[in-house]
Design an enzyme around this catalytic site. Sequence first.
Site: not given
Length: 287
Positions: A40, A43, A45-46, A70, A157, A162, A196
């Site tokens: 959630g 932004h 990027g999503h 996590q 990326r 991850q 963040r």
Amino acid sequence: MDVIVAGDRAELAEARRTLGIGGPGRLDGPPALALVPTMGALHEGHRSLMRQARELAEHVAVSIFVNPLQFGPGEDYSRYPRTFETDLEICAAEGVSVVFAPSAEDMYLPDRQVSVSAGAMGAVAEGAFRPGHFDGVLTVVLKLFNLVRPDVAVFGRKDAQQLALIRRMVADLDVPVSVVGAPTVREPDGLALSSRNRYLSPQDRIAALALSRALFAGEREGGPAQILRAARAVLDAEPAVEVDYLILADPATFAEVGDDHTGEAVLAVAARVGTTRLIDNVVLTLG
């Protein structure tokens, strides 16, 4: 069609039926379903991940779940930004077919015992500073794959380690999902987009630019030692940045590369700026 919101497993299964999606792995035509897993606080990027997913499959599913597994002790699970209504608006605007937003109680049994181990690859770099983090990531991703049953999943990326671990899990466990990595999206001044970033004060945000500047400085150099030296010099010049690690690693294994390495390598950094921990990376070709 309006975006379908599924809050639990039963509603997710009903959403698949509504969309006419059977099992994964259709043999003809485009893939039926692409998944974009998120926590959630969406932004740009999503949005870019959703757009890429739309190009890959007939329908797009977005999961919104702040995964407690996590987060380690003292990390920001309780204050992680939760902006669900705004997130739904973004998903609708990007043509997402279904949003899966389960609760922690729906995702995990109260007496849960079995989880995925990230192994040695999950104990280096980011994993060395956040023990157990990647076990939690892989556990929730595998559960999402099993519940949503996508043909393809799209990850950014920016979280390079991850992405590498998810690809390894899919290969090691024969998970029938194609994993796609999408480019990092940056602000015009170079700062990598992150949920963040909203924690950064104006002064911290200026200091945080040292991360991308360091990576770009390393990108201009030729060999591993020179790349790391140039990047470190930029970081050392910004006193507000507290570096956890700066590494040049194999993008498939995250083992640090030697001076004789040729081919692709990922230059990755993690640092604290004020109370906010940020990560970033660039992929280089050496030799």
